[in-house]
Design an enzyme around this catalytic site. Sequence first.
Site, PDB file in Angstrom:
ATOM      1  N   HIS A  70       0.840  -1.193   0.000  1.00 34.32           N
ATOM      2  CA  HIS A  70       0.000   0.000   0.000  1.00 34.32           C
ATOM      3  C   HIS A  70       0.880   1.250   0.000  1.00 34.32           C
ATOM      4  CE1 HIS A  70      -4.134  -1.641   1.487  1.00 34.32           C
ATOM      5  NE2 HIS A  70      -3.600  -2.380   0.543  1.00 34.32           N
TER       6      HIS A  70
ATOM      7  N   TYR B 104      -9.648   5.873   6.807  1.00 35.63           N
ATOM      8  CA  TYR B 104      -9.839   6.354   8.165  1.00 35.63           C
ATOM      9  C   TYR B 104     -10.908   7.443   8.118  1.00 35.63           C
ATOM     10  CZ  TYR B 104      -5.549   4.032   9.786  1.00 35.63           C
ATOM     11  OH  TYR B 104      -4.589   3.101  10.121  1.00 35.63           O
TER      12      TYR B 104
ATOM     13  N   PRO C  93      -4.588   1.117  18.430  1.00 32.49           N
ATOM     14  CA  PRO C  93      -4.294   0.612  17.083  1.00 32.49           C
ATOM     15  C   PRO C  93      -4.463   1.629  15.957  1.00 32.49           C
ATOM     16  CG  PRO C  93      -6.435  -0.167  17.819  1.00 32.49           C
ATOM     17  CD  PRO C  93      -5.822   0.538  18.989  1.00 32.49           C
TER      18      PRO C  93
ATOM     19  N   LYS D 192       0.869   0.823  15.034  1.00 32.17           N
ATOM     20  CA  LYS D 192       2.233   0.819  15.540  1.00 32.17           C
ATOM     21  C   LYS D 192       2.599  -0.371  16.427  1.00 32.17           C
ATOM     22  CE  LYS D 192       3.581   4.398  13.502  1.00 32.17           C
ATOM     23  NZ  LYS D 192       3.726   3.866  12.165  1.00 32.17           N
TER      24      LYS D 192
ATOM     25  N   TYR E 133       3.457   7.297   9.799  1.00 28.95           N
ATOM     26  CA  TYR E 133       2.653   6.108   9.519  1.00 28.95           C
ATOM     27  C   TYR E 133       3.485   5.036   8.812  1.00 28.95           C
ATOM     28  CZ  TYR E 133      -1.566   3.411   8.492  1.00 28.95           C
ATOM     29  OH  TYR E 133      -2.517   2.415   8.448  1.00 28.95           O
TER      30      TYR E 133
END
Length: 391
Positions: free
Chosen positions: A72, A201, A293, A297, A385
């Site tokens: 991704h 998200y 979550p 991480k 991220y």
Amino acid sequence: MHTTVGIIGGGPAGLLLAGLLHRAGVDCVVLESRDRAYVEQRQRAGILEQPTVDALREAGAARRLDAVGLVHDGIELRWNGRSHRIDFPSLAEGRRVWVYAQTEVVKDLIALQLADGAPLFFGATVTSVEGADTGRPTVRYTYEGRDEVLTCDYVVGCDGFHGVTRAAIPAGAQRTHERVYPYSWLGILADVPPSCDELIYAHSPRGFALHSMRSPEVSRLYLQVPNGTDPADWPDARIWDELDARFAVDGDWTLRRGPITAKSVLPMRSSVTEPMRHGRVLLAGDAAHIVPPTGAKGLNLAAADVVVLARALTRLHATGSSDLLDAYSDTCLSRVWRAEHFSYFMTTTLHTDPEQSGFDTRLQISQLDRIADSAHAAAELAQNYAGLPLP
């Protein structure tokens, strides 16, 4: 039995550490209290940072990951009907992430270990770790109905927050910082192809939602729910309707629905124990820190811990120098606190606190607008991220 490094816990952290040490010629033993089937079926994380993938390759455990893992190059943010994509390679110096379930990582590491690795004992229940301040700590455990003893030069606790290893450290020698969030996640697995190419998200007045996946055929989705929620109170139709409402966006997009095969509720909390070493006992992964979550991480921090630790133990073995080992806790905690802050930022920006005011909501929207409109703000998110480089 004696070994250089006794590793307590056969999850991804303990197994990766064992694999790295074995390749470097450092002998170790892994003790896991559960049976192999249980360990290989535990549902956990599914996003691997670039440094984690690099470590799995270094350990020789990335053949299946490279073959079937989903690469991704970004994530999508949604709020107020708006959608914005964060492009990782352009904003994070070429780094990206992989979707590859923790269950698969564990299967790969176990297969590698059993084929040509250090001893790995399933069903070995550790009862105590003694002598952290001595030159030869002792691990006492039961295995196949017998009481056994393992002496070690070093003991590494990869057995989680409630594991035995933490209890080996005297009260007052460490401090734990914690935060509990006023909401949880209702997570589902569904036998339906994902409705997106990359993770979504979503911020919504109704609460947070996340669309992820485990494979091209299996979707993994989450809803923010109140603490104490019973999954039985959420029939399938209600879950899909709520996901539809929270993912709503201006434009043409449809949420695919399918049979839900699993439901669970995940509380949200943060925890850091410092230092991560006392004498010859060292903590790694969830034994030392827990993150919500939202920032993906948990597994990645555990992998970073054991990469740093493997390098330190390898240097000690090869040269006799303990400089990297002496710096282990400080080296890891610098990364841990950065990840804790990022996870806190993602969590508090995207979730709706039961007590939040309209002012708080406007601050969240302003932050999301800033990420969409500023390359600098987007780059900060992307770099954290995708995973900051290891030292």
